[in-house]
Motif scaffolding. Structure first.
Motif, mmCIF file in Angstrom:
data_model
loop_
_atom_site.group_PDB
_atom_site.id
_atom_site.type_symbol
_atom_site.label_atom_id
_atom_site.label_comp_id
_atom_site.label_asym_id
_atom_site.label_seq_id
_atom_site.Cartn_x
_atom_site.Cartn_y
_atom_site.Cartn_z
ATOM 1 N N ALA A 149 0.456 -1.078 -0.518
ATOM 2 C CA ALA A 149 0.333 -0.277 -0.117
ATOM 3 C C ALA A 149 0.736 1.099 0.196
ATOM 4 C CB ALA A 149 -1.452 -0.070 1.131
ATOM 5 N N LEU A 150 2.049 1.631 0.602
ATOM 6 C CA LEU A 150 3.080 2.687 1.118
ATOM 7 C C LEU A 150 4.108 2.339 -0.198
ATOM 8 C CD1 LEU A 150 4.123 4.862 3.147
ATOM 9 C CD2 LEU A 150 5.452 3.360 3.463
ATOM 10 N N LEU A 151 4.376 1.815 -0.549
ATOM 11 C CA LEU A 151 5.623 1.811 -2.165
ATOM 12 C C LEU A 151 4.276 2.106 -3.061
ATOM 13 C CD1 LEU A 151 7.992 -0.961 -0.853
ATOM 14 C CD2 LEU A 151 8.039 1.409 -0.415
ATOM 15 N N PHE A 152 3.442 1.252 -3.380
ATOM 16 C CA PHE A 152 2.690 1.854 -4.876
ATOM 17 C C PHE A 152 1.928 2.944 -4.585
ATOM 18 C CE2 PHE A 152 4.444 -2.761 -4.984
ATOM 19 C CZ PHE A 152 4.321 -3.066 -6.919
ATOM 20 N N SER A 153 1.237 3.645 -3.266
ATOM 21 C CA SER A 153 0.654 4.151 -3.850
ATOM 22 C C SER A 153 1.778 5.703 -3.860
ATOM 23 C CB SER A 153 0.312 4.903 -2.344
ATOM 24 O OG SER A 153 -1.344 3.997 -2.206
ATOM 25 N N LEU A 154 3.144 5.974 -3.318
ATOM 26 C CA LEU A 154 4.289 6.500 -3.665
ATOM 27 C C LEU A 154 4.395 6.549 -5.220
ATOM 28 C CD1 LEU A 154 6.440 6.414 -0.149
ATOM 29 C CD2 LEU A 154 5.192 8.306 -0.662
ATOM 30 N N GLY A 155 4.394 5.436 -5.613
ATOM 31 C CA GLY A 155 4.907 5.258 -7.371
ATOM 32 C C GLY A 155 3.888 5.659 -7.504
ATOM 33 N N ASN A 156 2.436 5.592 -7.311
ATOM 34 C CA ASN A 156 1.582 6.121 -8.163
ATOM 35 C C ASN A 156 0.928 6.927 -8.617
ATOM 36 O OD1 ASN A 156 -1.273 5.317 -9.138
ATOM 37 N ND2 ASN A 156 -1.851 5.895 -7.703
ATOM 38 N N ALA A 157 1.389 8.073 -7.642
ATOM 39 C CA ALA A 157 1.297 9.308 -6.952
ATOM 40 C C ALA A 157 2.505 10.399 -7.918
ATOM 41 C CB ALA A 157 2.072 10.275 -5.487
ATOM 42 N N ALA A 158 3.547 9.559 -7.795
ATOM 43 C CA ALA A 158 4.694 9.809 -9.085
ATOM 44 C C ALA A 158 4.004 9.966 -10.583
ATOM 45 C CB ALA A 158 5.780 9.283 -8.968
ATOM 46 N N LEU A 159 3.343 8.565 -11.124
ATOM 47 C CA LEU A 159 3.287 8.132 -12.357
ATOM 48 C C LEU A 159 1.897 8.981 -12.682
ATOM 49 C CD1 LEU A 159 3.327 6.357 -14.300
ATOM 50 C CD2 LEU A 159 1.346 4.782 -13.485
ATOM 51 N N LEU A 160 0.840 9.671 -11.377
ATOM 52 C CA LEU A 160 -0.105 10.558 -12.233
ATOM 53 C C LEU A 160 0.203 11.873 -11.877
ATOM 54 C CD1 LEU A 160 -2.773 9.030 -9.570
ATOM 55 C CD2 LEU A 160 -2.629 9.216 -12.341
ATOM 56 N N LEU A 161 1.408 12.425 -11.449
ATOM 57 C CA LEU A 161 2.077 13.557 -12.305
ATOM 58 C C LEU A 161 1.984 13.975 -13.087
ATOM 59 C CD1 LEU A 161 4.891 14.634 -9.005
ATOM 60 C CD2 LEU A 161 3.068 15.914 -9.471
ATOM 61 N N VAL A 162 3.030 12.676 -13.909
ATOM 62 C CA VAL A 162 3.218 12.651 -15.507
ATOM 63 C C VAL A 162 1.969 12.331 -15.927
ATOM 64 C CG1 VAL A 162 4.433 11.483 -17.473
ATOM 65 C CG2 VAL A 162 5.676 11.380 -15.074
ATOM 66 N N ARG A 163 0.935 11.549 -15.909
ATOM 67 C CA ARG A 163 -0.037 11.482 -16.859
ATOM 68 C C ARG A 163 -0.990 12.366 -16.491
ATOM 69 N NH1 ARG A 163 -2.260 6.854 -19.246
ATOM 70 N NH2 ARG A 163 -4.678 7.485 -18.846
ATOM 71 N N ILE A 164 -1.560 12.956 -15.348
ATOM 72 C CA ILE A 164 -2.359 13.967 -15.174
ATOM 73 C C ILE A 164 -1.982 15.026 -16.267
ATOM 74 C CG2 ILE A 164 -3.279 15.993 -13.622
ATOM 75 C CD1 ILE A 164 -3.603 13.522 -12.009
ATOM 76 N N ARG A 165 -0.662 15.595 -16.098
ATOM 77 C CA ARG A 165 0.561 16.493 -17.009
ATOM 78 C C ARG A 165 -0.505 16.622 -18.305
ATOM 79 N NH1 ARG A 165 4.830 17.499 -13.201
ATOM 80 N NH2 ARG A 165 3.834 18.777 -11.350
ATOM 81 N N ALA A 166 -0.273 15.234 -18.886
ATOM 82 C CA ALA A 166 -0.203 14.980 -20.328
ATOM 83 C C ALA A 166 -1.526 14.847 -20.649
ATOM 84 C CB ALA A 166 0.414 14.022 -20.467
#
Length: 194
Positions: A149-166
């Motif tokens: 939960a912790l590690l993938f939530s952090l990774g997902n936050a980083a991924l969403l930074l890129v995805r939402i901007r695009a």
């Protein structure tokens, strides 16, 4: 290794989520063909590959943590997490049904298409991503997978930074106007963020 009934039930649940994801990919492929036939254009192909691997790894990590570390069912936290995971799925399908053929796992925009502002999009800009965020937290916690939960939530936050901007950039000015007064994730929340 002997597995408890709760571990077996959890693995069955994860299997059902995997099947659900495969069905979503079929739907996404069909919707992509429709969008391309309407003059759609795709952006964000590079991060899409990363996202696909990430989400697959997430489901494997959910199972792996429970099996390798012999996590036990955490009682009340597990039941609350199950309720949260179900709520995430309900929100996901509300968003999918609202977008209809415009829903996709890829970022494909159809030039000139009006932004969808009904359903959960009345409340927030990205209800599907809210569902993904909820799932990253709740699905592993159903059976004590707090590291996942912790590690993938952090990774997902980083991924969403890129995805939402695009995505927001691809959707353009009409989208920006239609959603200027809506927060990204939480009703009444910040209009900024990832």
């Amino acid at each position: 290794m002997v597995m408890s009934g709760s571990v077996v039930a959890y693995l069955v649940l994860l299997g059902l989520v995997m099947v659900e994801r495969l069905v979503e990919l079929v739907l996404s492929t069909r919707n992509a063909r429709w969008a391309m036939a309407q003059g759609g254009r795709e952006v964000g192909q590079a991060h899409y590959r990363v996202m696909t691997v990430f989400h697959t790894a997430f489901l494997l990590a959910c199972a792996g943590e429970v099996l390798v570390f012999q996590r036990t069912f955490p009682g009340g936290v597990g039941w609350l997490s199950l309720a949260g995971a179900v709520a995430a799925q309900l929100l996901r399908y509300w968003a999918i049904s609202t977008l209809g053929p415009r829903w996709n796992t890829r970022i494909i925009f159809v030039p000139g298409a009006e932004p969808v502002t009904s359903g959960p999009y009345r409340l927030v800009r990205h209800p599907n991503y809210v569902a993904v965020i909820m799932e990253m937290v709740f699905l592993p916690l159903i059976h004590g997978g707090y590291l996942t939960a912790l590690l993938f939530s952090l990774g997902n936050a980083a991924l969403l930074l890129v995805r939402i901007r695009a995505e927001e950039e691809a959707l353009g000015v009409e989208y920006q106007r239609a959603f200027a007064d809506r927060p990204r994730f939480l009703p009444g929340g910040s209009r900024e963020g990832p």
